[in-house]
Every structure is written in structure tokens, then in C-alpha cells.
Design a protein around this motif. Structure first.
Motif, PDB file in Angstrom:
ATOM      1  N   ASP A  15       4.002  -1.607   5.607  1.00  0.00           N
ATOM      2  CA  ASP A  15       5.314  -1.455   6.248  1.00  0.00           C
ATOM      3  C   ASP A  15       6.194  -2.695   6.044  1.00  0.00           C
ATOM      4  O   ASP A  15       7.411  -2.578   5.954  1.00  0.00           O
ATOM      5  N   GLU A  16       5.561  -3.858   5.985  1.00  0.00           N
ATOM      6  CA  GLU A  16       6.292  -5.122   5.799  1.00  0.00           C
ATOM      7  C   GLU A  16       6.447  -5.468   4.314  1.00  0.00           C
ATOM      8  O   GLU A  16       6.885  -6.570   3.982  1.00  0.00           O
ATOM      9  N   HIS A  17       6.043  -4.563   3.448  1.00  0.00           N
ATOM     10  CA  HIS A  17       6.144  -4.748   1.992  1.00  0.00           C
ATOM     11  C   HIS A  17       5.323  -5.928   1.482  1.00  0.00           C
ATOM     12  O   HIS A  17       5.680  -6.580   0.501  1.00  0.00           O
ATOM     13  N   LEU A  18       4.204  -6.184   2.163  1.00  0.00           N
ATOM     14  CA  LEU A  18       3.300  -7.244   1.729  1.00  0.00           C
ATOM     15  C   LEU A  18       2.291  -6.720   0.715  1.00  0.00           C
ATOM     16  O   LEU A  18       1.715  -7.502  -0.052  1.00  0.00           O
ATOM     17  N   ILE A  19       2.050  -5.419   0.760  1.00  0.00           N
ATOM     18  CA  ILE A  19       1.201  -4.738  -0.222  1.00  0.00           C
ATOM     19  C   ILE A  19       1.937  -3.477  -0.655  1.00  0.00           C
ATOM     20  O   ILE A  19       2.664  -2.871   0.143  1.00  0.00           O
ATOM     21  N   PRO A  20       1.757  -3.052  -1.899  1.00  0.00           N
ATOM     22  CA  PRO A  20       2.496  -1.877  -2.369  1.00  0.00           C
ATOM     23  C   PRO A  20       1.873  -0.547  -1.956  1.00  0.00           C
ATOM     24  O   PRO A  20       2.592   0.431  -1.735  1.00  0.00           O
ATOM     25  N   GLU A  21       0.533  -0.503  -1.882  1.00  0.00           N
ATOM     26  CA  GLU A  21      -0.156   0.752  -1.590  1.00  0.00           C
ATOM     27  C   GLU A  21      -1.400   0.503  -0.751  1.00  0.00           C
ATOM     28  O   GLU A  21      -2.027  -0.554  -0.844  1.00  0.00           O
ATOM     29  N   LEU A  22      -1.780   1.534   0.001  1.00  0.00           N
ATOM     30  CA  LEU A  22      -3.001   1.483   0.792  1.00  0.00           C
ATOM     31  C   LEU A  22      -4.210   1.990   0.005  1.00  0.00           C
ATOM     32  O   LEU A  22      -5.319   1.478   0.150  1.00  0.00           O
ATOM     33  N   ARG A  23      -3.984   3.021  -0.804  1.00  0.00           N
ATOM     34  CA  ARG A  23      -5.081   3.726  -1.458  1.00  0.00           C
ATOM     35  C   ARG A  23      -6.041   2.806  -2.224  1.00  0.00           C
ATOM     36  O   ARG A  23      -7.259   2.910  -2.054  1.00  0.00           O
ATOM     37  N   PRO A  24      -5.552   1.894  -3.068  1.00  0.00           N
ATOM     38  CA  PRO A  24      -6.493   1.025  -3.792  1.00  0.00           C
ATOM     39  C   PRO A  24      -7.342   0.161  -2.857  1.00  0.00           C
ATOM     40  O   PRO A  24      -8.519  -0.073  -3.113  1.00  0.00           O
ATOM     41  N   LEU A  25      -6.739  -0.275  -1.767  1.00  0.00           N
ATOM     42  CA  LEU A  25      -7.478  -1.104  -0.812  1.00  0.00           C
ATOM     43  C   LEU A  25      -8.493  -0.274  -0.035  1.00  0.00           C
ATOM     44  O   LEU A  25      -9.606  -0.729   0.229  1.00  0.00           O
ATOM     45  N   PHE A  26      -8.123   0.955   0.319  1.00  0.00           N
ATOM     46  CA  PHE A  26      -9.066   1.854   0.988  1.00  0.00           C
ATOM     47  C   PHE A  26     -10.251   2.146   0.069  1.00  0.00           C
ATOM     48  O   PHE A  26     -11.412   2.144   0.507  1.00  0.00           O
TER      49      PHE A  26
END
Length: 158
Positions: free
Chosen positions: A120-131
Motif C-alpha cells: 500500500d505504501e509502494h515499498l514493494i511492487p507485489e505480494l505474490r512473489p513474497l508469499f
């Protein structure tokens, strides 16, 4: 924002190389001694040397109060430290510990919420790779929950 951290979220964020998100999202991270000892025992085994930087964030418990529950020492100390330093949030993963803490009026957050906030704060582009990486590193999150979060964030399922 002052956040007290338990071991689980620190390990989860460390194994995916995202401990920096804690600094970016929160003003100050406090760690009780028992959590530091738990974390320290995992640093070499999990190859997470970046976690050593939290050694300076360790705050001893001044007054031990009996917490009549089957929680681990790290979780108990995290709850005590939250009260001791009047923290804003408790970063915790264990479901029983979270339920117990919330029953005491403690505001809790976890690894997944940190990652969502970071997106939400644009610190990471996507969740999926991290999940995906969390699952690959054997961090125990429900795939169904992760997919639900991905749907809510307009990302494709795992």
C-alpha cells in the motif's frame, strides 16, 4: 509508531529479505530478551545475518507478571514488554498468542499485514512473489488465506 516484535514475524521477514520493511513502516522496533535469544538461535541456521541488527533493540522486562497461559516465553515477554513500554502494536504470528493478546486489548499485526502495508505504501511492487517465497522457505501460512489476500490486492493466485 512503537512496535514490539515476537520471533515468528522477524524470521518470516528475514528469510524473504524484507526486514527493511519494519524500518520503513514503523518508527521503532522493540524486542524482549527472550525473543532475541530465540531469533539469535536461528540466525546462522536460516542464513539471516541481517537479523543481528535487532540486538540493539532488545529491552529487558523490568517487572515479570504471571501470565497464566501456555504461550512460549518469547510471546509472554512480548506481551509484557508491550505493556511496559506502552507500545502501539504487537507484531506476532502465533494464533493463540494473538487471541490472548487481543483479549487484553493489545493491537496486533503480523507478517502478512506488514507486507500488505508495504505494498500500500509502494515499498514493494507485489505480494505474490513474497508469499511464494514464504511458502518455499517453510513459513506456515494458509495458501487459501494467501490467495484471498492476493485476490483483494488484484494479484493472481499462487
Amino acid at each position: 509508531m512503537l512496535v514490539v516484535a515476537d520471533t515468528g514475524p522477524l524470521i518470516s521477514l528475514a528469510v524473504i529479505g524484507q526486514l527493511n520493511l519494519l524500518d520503513a513502516l514503523y518508527f521503532n522496533i522493540a524486542i524482549p530478551s527472550a525473543v532475541w535469544h530465540e531469533l539469535e538461535s536461528h540466525i546462522d541456521r536460516l542464513s539471516i545475518p541481517d537479523a543481528r541488527r535487532f540486538q540493539d533493540n532488545v529491552i529487558p522486562i523490568k517487572e515479570y507478571k504471571v501470565i497464566d497461559t501456555k504461550l512460549g516465553l518469547g510471546e509472554k515477554e512480548a506481551i509484557l514488554l508491550y505493556d511496559q513500554i506502552h507500545a502501539d502494536r504487537l507484531l506476532i504470528e502465533d494464533n493463540d498468542a494473538r487471541i490472548f493478546a487481543e483479549s487484553r486489548g493489545i493491537r496486533c499485526t503480523g507478517t502478512l499485514a506488514v507486507l500488505i502495508d508495504a505494498k500500500d505504501e509502494h515499498l514493494i511492487p507485489e505480494l505474490r512473489p513474497l508469499f511464494s517465497e514464504l511458502l518455499a522457505k517453510e513459513r506456515y501460512f494458509s495458501v487459501s488465506l494467501l490467495n484471498h489476500i492476493l485476490t483483494d490486492n488484484n494479484e493472481t493466485h499462487l
